[in-house]
Scaffold this motif. Sequence first.
Motif, PDB file in Angstrom:
ATOM      1  N   UNK A   1      17.741  33.341 104.625  1.00 38.00           N
ATOM      2  CA  UNK A   1      16.854  34.119 105.483  1.00 38.00           C
ATOM      3  C   UNK A   1      15.666  34.641 104.682  1.00 38.00           C
ATOM      4  N   UNK A   2      14.477  34.495 105.240  1.00 40.88           N
ATOM      5  CA  UNK A   2      13.239  34.944 104.617  1.00 40.88           C
ATOM      6  C   UNK A   2      12.578  35.943 105.556  1.00 40.88           C
ATOM      7  N   UNK A   3      12.513  37.202 105.155  1.00 40.36           N
ATOM      8  CA  UNK A   3      11.978  38.258 106.007  1.00 40.36           C
ATOM      9  C   UNK A   3      10.468  38.333 105.831  1.00 40.36           C
ATOM     10  N   UNK A   4       9.749  38.309 106.971  1.00 43.59           N
ATOM     11  CA  UNK A   4       8.294  38.416 106.965  1.00 43.59           C
ATOM     12  C   UNK A   4       7.903  39.563 107.892  1.00 43.59           C
ATOM     13  N   UNK A   5       7.102  40.471 107.380  1.00 40.95           N
ATOM     14  CA  UNK A   5       6.667  41.615 108.172  1.00 40.95           C
ATOM     15  C   UNK A   5       5.745  41.170 109.304  1.00 40.95           C
ATOM     16  N   UNK A   6       5.720  41.952 110.366  1.00 38.90           N
ATOM     17  CA  UNK A   6       4.885  41.633 111.518  1.00 38.90           C
ATOM     18  C   UNK A   6       3.427  41.477 111.104  1.00 38.90           C
ATOM     19  N   UNK A   7       2.827  40.360 111.557  1.00 35.62           N
ATOM     20  CA  UNK A   7       1.429  40.104 111.269  1.00 35.62           C
ATOM     21  C   UNK A   7       1.122  39.695 109.845  1.00 35.62           C
ATOM     22  N   UNK A   8       2.143  39.476 109.044  1.00 35.54           N
ATOM     23  CA  UNK A   8       1.953  39.122 107.640  1.00 35.54           C
ATOM     24  C   UNK A   8       2.402  37.680 107.372  1.00 35.54           C
ATOM     25  N   UNK A   9       2.071  37.202 106.142  1.00 32.44           N
ATOM     26  CA  UNK A   9       2.474  35.866 105.690  1.00 32.44           C
ATOM     27  C   UNK A   9       3.202  35.969 104.368  1.00 32.44           C
ATOM     28  N   UNK A  10       4.097  35.035 104.142  1.00 30.11           N
ATOM     29  CA  UNK A  10       4.795  34.898 102.865  1.00 30.11           C
ATOM     30  C   UNK A  10       4.584  33.473 102.372  1.00 30.11           C
ATOM     31  N   UNK A  11       4.011  33.359 101.174  1.00 25.19           N
ATOM     32  CA  UNK A  11       3.863  32.035 100.556  1.00 25.19           C
ATOM     33  C   UNK A  11       5.099  31.781  99.707  1.00 25.19           C
ATOM     34  N   UNK A  12       5.897  30.841 100.126  1.00 26.89           N
ATOM     35  CA  UNK A  12       7.175  30.561  99.484  1.00 26.89           C
ATOM     36  C   UNK A  12       6.992  29.523  98.388  1.00 26.89           C
ATOM     37  N   UNK A  13       7.295  29.900  97.136  1.00 26.12           N
ATOM     38  CA  UNK A  13       7.252  28.943  96.030  1.00 26.12           C
ATOM     39  C   UNK A  13       8.447  28.006  96.136  1.00 26.12           C
ATOM     40  N   UNK A  14       8.159  26.691  96.068  1.00 26.22           N
ATOM     41  CA  UNK A  14       9.207  25.689  96.202  1.00 26.22           C
ATOM     42  C   UNK A  14       8.991  24.593  95.167  1.00 26.22           C
ATOM     43  N   UNK A  15       9.961  23.724  95.033  1.00 22.21           N
ATOM     44  CA  UNK A  15       9.813  22.539  94.186  1.00 22.21           C
ATOM     45  C   UNK A  15      10.739  21.451  94.702  1.00 22.21           C
ATOM     46  N   UNK A  16      10.277  20.214  94.570  1.00 31.45           N
ATOM     47  CA  UNK A  16      11.036  19.063  95.025  1.00 31.45           C
ATOM     48  C   UNK A  16      11.006  18.002  93.933  1.00 31.45           C
ATOM     49  N   UNK A  17      12.118  17.316  93.744  1.00 30.16           N
ATOM     50  CA  UNK A  17      12.200  16.283  92.721  1.00 30.16           C
ATOM     51  C   UNK A  17      13.049  15.116  93.171  1.00 30.16           C
ATOM     52  N   UNK A  18      12.916  14.032  92.442  1.00 28.49           N
ATOM     53  CA  UNK A  18      13.722  12.830  92.674  1.00 28.49           C
ATOM     54  C   UNK A  18      14.439  12.477  91.374  1.00 28.49           C
ATOM     55  N   UNK A  19      15.431  13.302  90.961  1.00 27.12           N
ATOM     56  CA  UNK A  19      16.066  13.084  89.661  1.00 27.12           C
ATOM     57  C   UNK A  19      16.956  11.854  89.592  1.00 27.12           C
ATOM     58  N   UNK A  20      17.284  11.277  90.727  1.00 26.29           N
ATOM     59  CA  UNK A  20      18.104  10.059  90.756  1.00 26.29           C
ATOM     60  C   UNK A  20      19.442  10.260  90.063  1.00 26.29           C
ATOM     61  N   UNK A  21      20.089  11.377  90.338  1.00 28.17           N
ATOM     62  CA  UNK A  21      21.394  11.638  89.740  1.00 28.17           C
ATOM     63  C   UNK A  21      21.430  12.993  89.065  1.00 28.17           C
ATOM     64  N   UNK A  22      22.578  13.297  88.504  1.00 32.35           N
ATOM     65  CA  UNK A  22      22.782  14.565  87.820  1.00 32.35           C
ATOM     66  C   UNK A  22      22.404  14.428  86.345  1.00 32.35           C
ATOM     67  N   UNK A  23      22.186  15.543  85.636  1.00 35.14           N
ATOM     68  CA  UNK A  23      21.898  15.453  84.196  1.00 35.14           C
ATOM     69  C   UNK A  23      22.976  14.663  83.458  1.00 35.14           C
ATOM     70  N   UNK A  24      22.562  13.718  82.666  1.00 38.55           N
ATOM     71  CA  UNK A  24      23.453  12.836  81.902  1.00 38.55           C
ATOM     72  C   UNK A  24      24.394  12.040  82.803  1.00 38.55           C
TER      73      UNK A  24
END
Length: 434
Positions: A131-154
């Motif tokens: 859940x991401x709470x946003x105040x009335x009339x306001x905006x929240x810029x959500x930092x995100x990241x996406x990757x294609x690691x093709x598997x788990x580490x090692x």
Amino acid sequence: MSSTTRIRRSRRAVVAAATLGVLALGGSLALPAQTAFAGALHDAYHGALSVQAPAAVGFAGQAVAFTETITNTGTEDTSYTLLLQTTTEAGTPPHAITIDYKDPADGIWKSVPLDFYPGSHEATYNGMTGAIVVAAGKSVKLDMRIGAPMGLPHDGASNGGFHSITLASRLTVPGTGDNLGEQVSAITVDSIGSSLAHVPATAIAGGAPIEFDAVLANPTPSTYTNLGNVLFVDPHATVQVRQADGSWTTPEKVSNGIPDDKPGVYLQGRDSSIDAGKTMVTRVRVSYDATTPLGATSIDPCLFVNEGATPFRGTTTCSQGSTVKVVADPTQAPTQAPGSTPAQIPGNTADKNAKPAADTTTAQVQPAADTKPAAPAAAAPVAVPAAPAPVATGAELAATGSEFDTVKAGTAAAAIAALGAGALLLARRLRRQS
């Protein structure tokens, strides 16, 4: 297919879970009390979504940052949830995609739990944020990241691949199922690559080594870790790598014990790395002992990401190798041009991002020759300024045709560099588990 219909399969399950007041985010998390009445009050909720998705990510690389902006256009503070779905080509393996977001409530990066649905025509990953709470009339810029690691580490996938990722983002209020905003983004999947430059055409059995440059290029926006930059050579060959101080080291040759398979040498160790947008040039010399069979042999570069305990088994990118003719007659041997230096890339230092070489073992299994080419992504050409190169007396620089029988080039991608003997072609080839 419209963007609205792309989020499917898990949507009913996601809405049902939200109706029960539960979010799947590393365990159960009770929703705010207001959502218990969301079904009756959903007409009062308003919102908008804007997605600034990355243009590209690196195949088997680390995640790339982007943002999604949630705007509360209503008159009450509201808790929102993002429903996220990625669509890729059939053959996408498990653990191929990751999505993270920074929770505005505590500033901690959290992984979005993703359900994987392989299909005969496409593969999807579905998940949702907390859940991401946003105040009335306001905006929240959500930092995100996406990757294609093709598997788990090692534990990198050894088969499968895709050209692009379609990311569908949908804004909703938990418990309502309302679609307050949706955006579909296309993300290109690019690849790192390696190539050889200025390889002499001939070498003397039992004679002086030949010198050339091994070029590792990362044109993608992803950093790469757990990386093995490998040259496969004749069993009679010795490979040396020049260090920043001008000294030469001799990495261990790693063999799988099968006589017909070539050993490999890790130029920077089994767990090296390279930053996004960087190019690394390594000066290499190879000598052949007096017992080397005369005739053509090849030097073949391959990259392995997230290898496990078994060398040469992970997410794999190989490029076309160079052929060297081993001769006994000194008159056919190359001579090193005076003052020859490695190819230099402006703004990059050779071996800048390499980690110290790791210990390797010799009881390994070479991947089977029966391989499946992955869907290639074009690697940007890397301009390598010409440097004085080793020259051959009465001969030309080595041809780039490979004789490495355990590498199938697959569909060629863009040339890494056009040097001397012509364009060196990059081809992604992922090994099948055997």
